[in-house]
Write a protein that holds these residues in place. Structure first.
Motif, mmCIF file in Angstrom:
data_model
loop_
_atom_site.group_PDB
_atom_site.id
_atom_site.type_symbol
_atom_site.label_atom_id
_atom_site.label_comp_id
_atom_site.label_asym_id
_atom_site.label_seq_id
_atom_site.Cartn_x
_atom_site.Cartn_y
_atom_site.Cartn_z
ATOM 1 N N ARG A 104 -10.272 -7.373 4.082
ATOM 2 C CA ARG A 104 -10.432 -6.211 4.931
ATOM 3 C C ARG A 104 -10.849 -4.908 4.146
ATOM 4 O O ARG A 104 -11.591 -3.984 4.287
ATOM 5 C CB ARG A 104 -9.214 -5.781 5.598
ATOM 6 N N ALA A 108 -14.028 -2.774 3.804
ATOM 7 C CA ALA A 108 -13.860 -1.279 3.927
ATOM 8 C C ALA A 108 -14.850 -0.323 2.739
ATOM 9 O O ALA A 108 -15.325 0.575 3.213
ATOM 10 C CB ALA A 108 -12.634 -0.795 3.955
ATOM 11 N N SER A 113 -15.719 0.303 9.136
ATOM 12 C CA SER A 113 -14.340 1.200 9.498
ATOM 13 C C SER A 113 -14.178 0.804 10.922
ATOM 14 O O SER A 113 -14.974 0.387 11.725
ATOM 15 C CB SER A 113 -14.425 2.680 9.078
ATOM 16 N N GLY A 114 -12.897 1.164 11.349
ATOM 17 C CA GLY A 114 -12.636 1.183 12.849
ATOM 18 C C GLY A 114 -12.688 -0.126 13.652
ATOM 19 O O GLY A 114 -12.532 -1.225 12.764
ATOM 20 N N GLU A 115 -13.049 -0.407 14.774
ATOM 21 C CA GLU A 115 -13.254 -1.578 15.349
ATOM 22 C C GLU A 115 -14.455 -2.492 14.818
ATOM 23 O O GLU A 115 -14.104 -3.779 14.546
ATOM 24 C CB GLU A 115 -13.587 -1.305 16.736
ATOM 25 N N LEU A 117 -14.996 -2.536 11.700
ATOM 26 C CA LEU A 117 -14.275 -3.277 10.439
ATOM 27 C C LEU A 117 -13.249 -4.361 10.742
ATOM 28 O O LEU A 117 -13.132 -5.547 10.174
ATOM 29 C CB LEU A 117 -13.567 -2.419 9.629
ATOM 30 N N GLU A 118 -12.504 -4.246 11.847
ATOM 31 C CA GLU A 118 -11.714 -5.237 12.220
ATOM 32 C C GLU A 118 -12.260 -6.515 12.842
ATOM 33 O O GLU A 118 -11.797 -7.633 12.565
ATOM 34 C CB GLU A 118 -10.557 -4.759 13.603
#
Length: 232
Positions: A104, A108, A113-115, A117-118
Protein backbone atom coordinates in the motif's frame (compact mmCIF):
# COMPACT_ATOMS: atom_id res chain seq x y z
CA UNK A 1 -11.93 0.99 -31.82
CA UNK A 2 -9.70 -1.75 -30.39
CA UNK A 3 -11.20 -3.57 -27.42
CA UNK A 4 -9.31 -4.09 -24.16
CA UNK A 5 -8.66 -7.83 -24.79
CA UNK A 6 -7.21 -7.01 -28.22
CA UNK A 7 -4.87 -4.41 -26.72
CA UNK A 8 -3.65 -6.88 -24.10
CA UNK A 9 -3.00 -9.47 -26.80
CA UNK A 10 -1.06 -7.04 -28.98
CA UNK A 11 1.30 -5.94 -26.22
CA UNK A 12 4.70 -7.70 -26.49
CA UNK A 13 5.70 -9.90 -23.62
CA UNK A 14 9.21 -9.29 -22.23
CA UNK A 15 11.57 -12.20 -22.89
CA UNK A 16 14.56 -10.97 -20.93
CA UNK A 17 16.99 -8.14 -20.53
CA UNK A 18 18.08 -6.40 -23.71
CA UNK A 19 21.46 -7.19 -25.20
CA UNK A 20 22.38 -3.60 -26.15
CA UNK A 21 24.74 -3.10 -23.22
CA UNK A 22 26.44 -6.45 -23.83
CA UNK A 23 26.92 -5.73 -27.54
CA UNK A 24 28.27 -2.19 -27.11
CA UNK A 25 30.52 -3.25 -24.24
CA UNK A 26 31.97 -6.18 -26.16
CA UNK A 27 32.38 -4.30 -29.44
CA UNK A 28 34.23 -1.31 -27.98
CA UNK A 29 36.52 -3.47 -25.87
CA UNK A 30 37.19 -5.77 -28.81
CA UNK A 31 38.24 -2.87 -31.03
CA UNK A 32 40.41 -1.21 -28.39
CA UNK A 33 42.26 -4.27 -27.12
CA UNK A 34 42.98 -5.65 -30.59
CA UNK A 35 44.10 -2.25 -31.82
CA UNK A 36 46.40 -2.02 -28.81
CA UNK A 37 48.02 -5.30 -29.85
CA UNK A 38 48.30 -4.17 -33.45
CA UNK A 39 49.75 -0.76 -32.53
CA UNK A 40 52.20 -2.24 -30.09
CA UNK A 41 53.52 -5.01 -32.32
CA UNK A 42 53.52 -2.89 -35.48
CA UNK A 43 55.23 -0.09 -33.56
CA UNK A 44 57.99 -2.53 -32.66
CA UNK A 45 58.31 -3.25 -36.40
CA UNK A 46 57.71 -6.97 -36.04
CA UNK A 47 56.48 -9.15 -38.87
CA UNK A 48 52.82 -9.17 -39.99
CA UNK A 49 52.67 -12.86 -39.06
CA UNK A 50 53.38 -12.03 -35.41
CA UNK A 51 50.82 -9.22 -35.54
CA UNK A 52 48.16 -11.60 -36.84
CA UNK A 53 49.10 -14.37 -34.39
CA UNK A 54 48.90 -12.08 -31.39
CA UNK A 55 45.83 -10.30 -32.72
CA UNK A 56 43.81 -13.47 -33.30
CA UNK A 57 44.97 -14.86 -29.95
CA UNK A 58 43.71 -11.69 -28.27
CA UNK A 59 40.36 -11.79 -30.08
CA UNK A 60 39.69 -15.37 -29.03
CA UNK A 61 41.20 -15.38 -25.54
CA UNK A 62 40.14 -11.92 -24.40
CA UNK A 63 36.76 -12.31 -26.06
CA UNK A 64 36.15 -15.54 -24.18
CA UNK A 65 37.38 -13.94 -20.97
CA UNK A 66 34.95 -11.05 -21.35
CA UNK A 67 32.10 -13.42 -22.17
CA UNK A 68 32.91 -15.56 -19.13
CA UNK A 69 33.07 -12.47 -16.93
CA UNK A 70 29.76 -11.19 -18.25
CA UNK A 71 28.21 -14.62 -17.73
CA UNK A 72 29.41 -14.75 -14.12
CA UNK A 73 28.24 -11.20 -13.39
CA UNK A 74 24.82 -11.74 -14.97
CA UNK A 75 24.49 -15.10 -13.19
CA UNK A 76 25.22 -13.34 -9.89
CA UNK A 77 22.44 -10.83 -10.65
CA UNK A 78 20.07 -13.71 -11.44
CA UNK A 79 20.95 -15.55 -8.23
CA UNK A 80 20.40 -12.39 -6.20
CA UNK A 81 17.04 -11.81 -7.90
CA UNK A 82 15.96 -15.36 -7.08
CA UNK A 83 17.07 -14.91 -3.47
CA UNK A 84 15.15 -11.66 -3.05
CA UNK A 85 12.09 -13.04 -4.83
CA UNK A 86 12.06 -16.04 -2.50
CA UNK A 87 12.40 -13.75 0.52
CA UNK A 88 9.55 -11.47 -0.58
CA UNK A 89 7.27 -14.40 -1.40
CA UNK A 90 8.05 -15.91 2.00
CA UNK A 91 7.19 -12.59 3.65
CA UNK A 92 3.82 -12.60 1.91
CA UNK A 93 3.15 -16.09 3.32
CA UNK A 94 4.45 -15.52 6.86
CA UNK A 95 3.62 -11.83 7.43
CA UNK A 96 0.86 -10.91 4.99
CA UNK A 97 -0.28 -7.81 6.90
CA UNK A 98 3.23 -6.33 6.92
CA UNK A 99 3.66 -7.12 3.23
CA UNK A 100 0.26 -5.59 2.50
CA UNK A 101 1.16 -2.36 4.32
CA UNK A 102 4.40 -2.25 2.32
CA UNK A 103 2.46 -2.75 -0.90
CA UNK A 104 0.00 0.00 0.00
CA UNK A 105 2.84 2.41 0.85
CA UNK A 106 4.51 1.72 -2.49
CA UNK A 107 1.34 2.43 -4.43
CA UNK A 108 0.80 5.61 -2.41
CA UNK A 109 4.28 6.79 -3.39
CA UNK A 110 3.28 6.24 -7.01
CA UNK A 111 0.44 8.72 -6.65
CA UNK A 112 -2.58 6.59 -5.74
CA UNK A 113 -4.86 7.64 -2.92
CA UNK A 114 -8.30 7.13 -1.43
CA UNK A 115 -10.54 4.45 -2.85
CA UNK A 116 -8.31 3.95 -5.86
CA UNK A 117 -5.37 3.14 -3.57
CA UNK A 118 -7.39 0.66 -1.52
CA UNK A 119 -8.80 -1.01 -4.64
CA UNK A 120 -5.39 -1.28 -6.30
CA UNK A 121 -3.87 -2.73 -3.14
CA UNK A 122 -6.61 -5.33 -2.88
CA UNK A 123 -6.39 -6.18 -6.58
CA UNK A 124 -2.62 -6.73 -6.55
CA UNK A 125 -2.66 -8.57 -3.22
CA UNK A 126 -5.22 -11.00 -4.63
CA UNK A 127 -2.47 -12.47 -6.84
CA UNK A 128 0.64 -13.53 -4.89
CA UNK A 129 2.85 -13.50 -8.01
CA UNK A 130 1.91 -9.91 -8.89
CA UNK A 131 2.21 -8.96 -5.23
CA UNK A 132 5.74 -10.34 -5.03
CA UNK A 133 6.71 -8.64 -8.30
CA UNK A 134 5.49 -5.27 -6.99
CA UNK A 135 7.43 -5.69 -3.75
CA UNK A 136 10.59 -6.55 -5.69
CA UNK A 137 10.24 -3.45 -7.82
CA UNK A 138 9.33 -1.11 -4.97
CA UNK A 139 11.73 -2.34 -2.29
CA UNK A 140 14.69 -3.39 -4.41
CA UNK A 141 14.23 -1.69 -7.80
CA UNK A 142 14.30 -5.06 -9.57
CA UNK A 143 12.47 -6.04 -12.72
CA UNK A 144 10.22 -9.05 -12.95
CA UNK A 145 12.18 -10.17 -16.03
CA UNK A 146 15.07 -12.51 -15.25
CA UNK A 147 18.50 -11.72 -16.75
CA UNK A 148 19.85 -14.42 -19.08
CA UNK A 149 23.55 -15.15 -18.41
CA UNK A 150 24.21 -17.34 -21.45
CA UNK A 151 22.63 -14.92 -23.91
CA UNK A 152 24.55 -12.05 -22.35
CA UNK A 153 27.82 -13.97 -22.68
CA UNK A 154 27.17 -14.96 -26.30
CA UNK A 155 26.23 -11.38 -27.25
CA UNK A 156 29.42 -10.03 -25.68
CA UNK A 157 31.62 -12.64 -27.34
CA UNK A 158 30.04 -12.17 -30.78
CA UNK A 159 30.37 -8.38 -30.59
CA UNK A 160 33.96 -8.65 -29.34
CA UNK A 161 34.85 -11.07 -32.13
CA UNK A 162 33.25 -8.97 -34.89
CA UNK A 163 34.73 -5.64 -33.79
CA UNK A 164 38.06 -7.13 -32.73
CA UNK A 165 38.72 -8.48 -36.21
CA UNK A 166 38.42 -5.02 -37.78
CA UNK A 167 41.97 -3.80 -36.91
CA UNK A 168 43.40 -7.07 -38.25
CA UNK A 169 41.84 -6.84 -41.72
CA UNK A 170 44.59 -4.69 -43.31
CA UNK A 171 47.23 -7.15 -42.11
CA UNK A 172 45.21 -10.12 -43.38
CA UNK A 173 45.04 -8.42 -46.78
CA UNK A 174 48.78 -7.63 -46.66
CA UNK A 175 48.40 -3.88 -47.23
CA UNK A 176 51.60 -1.82 -47.19
CA UNK A 177 50.15 0.88 -44.93
CA UNK A 178 48.28 -1.62 -42.78
CA UNK A 179 48.68 0.24 -39.48
CA UNK A 180 47.28 3.49 -40.91
CA UNK A 181 44.35 1.65 -42.49
CA UNK A 182 43.75 -0.26 -39.23
CA UNK A 183 43.60 3.05 -37.38
CA UNK A 184 41.00 4.45 -39.76
CA UNK A 185 38.94 1.24 -39.68
CA UNK A 186 39.03 1.14 -35.88
CA UNK A 187 37.79 4.74 -35.62
CA UNK A 188 35.09 3.99 -38.20
CA UNK A 189 34.09 0.98 -36.12
CA UNK A 190 33.65 3.21 -33.06
CA UNK A 191 31.45 5.58 -35.04
CA UNK A 192 29.42 2.65 -36.36
CA UNK A 193 28.86 1.31 -32.84
CA UNK A 194 27.61 4.70 -31.72
CA UNK A 195 25.34 5.06 -34.72
CA UNK A 196 23.95 1.58 -34.06
CA UNK A 197 23.10 2.26 -30.42
CA UNK A 198 21.29 5.47 -31.40
CA UNK A 199 18.37 3.24 -32.41
CA UNK A 200 17.61 2.99 -28.69
CA UNK A 201 18.46 6.61 -27.88
CA UNK A 202 16.90 10.03 -28.29
CA UNK A 203 20.16 11.33 -29.80
CA UNK A 204 20.51 11.44 -33.61
CA UNK A 205 22.72 8.75 -35.12
CA UNK A 206 25.54 11.13 -35.99
CA UNK A 207 25.74 12.57 -32.46
CA UNK A 208 25.72 9.14 -30.87
CA UNK A 209 28.35 8.04 -33.39
CA UNK A 210 30.61 11.01 -32.64
CA UNK A 211 30.23 10.46 -28.89
CA UNK A 212 31.33 6.85 -29.12
CA UNK A 213 34.05 7.82 -31.59
CA UNK A 214 35.43 10.32 -29.08
CA UNK A 215 35.40 7.78 -26.24
CA UNK A 216 36.88 4.99 -28.32
CA UNK A 217 39.29 7.38 -30.04
CA UNK A 218 40.83 8.36 -26.71
CA UNK A 219 41.30 4.71 -25.78
CA UNK A 220 42.71 3.90 -29.22
CA UNK A 221 44.99 6.94 -29.03
CA UNK A 222 46.44 5.75 -25.73
CA UNK A 223 46.98 2.29 -27.24
CA UNK A 224 48.67 3.84 -30.29
CA UNK A 225 51.02 6.03 -28.25
CA UNK A 226 52.02 3.15 -26.00
CA UNK A 227 52.52 0.95 -29.04
CA UNK A 228 54.75 3.47 -30.77
CA UNK A 229 56.95 3.61 -27.68
CA UNK A 230 58.13 0.11 -28.56
CA UNK A 231 59.61 1.47 -31.77
CA UNK A 232 61.87 3.91 -29.91
Amino acid sequence: MTSQPDISTDLPQPEGHGRLRDIVYGAIDGSVTTFAIVAGVAGAELSPFIILALGFANVLADGFSMAAGNYSGTKAELDDLHRLRQAECARIDTAPETARRDLRAQLARQGLSGEVLEAATAQIAANSEHWCTQLLAGDHGLSSVDPQPMRAALATFAAFLAAGLVPLLPFVLGLGNALEVATVLTLACFFGIGAYKSRWSLSPWWRSGLETLAIGGVAAGIAFVVGRLFAL
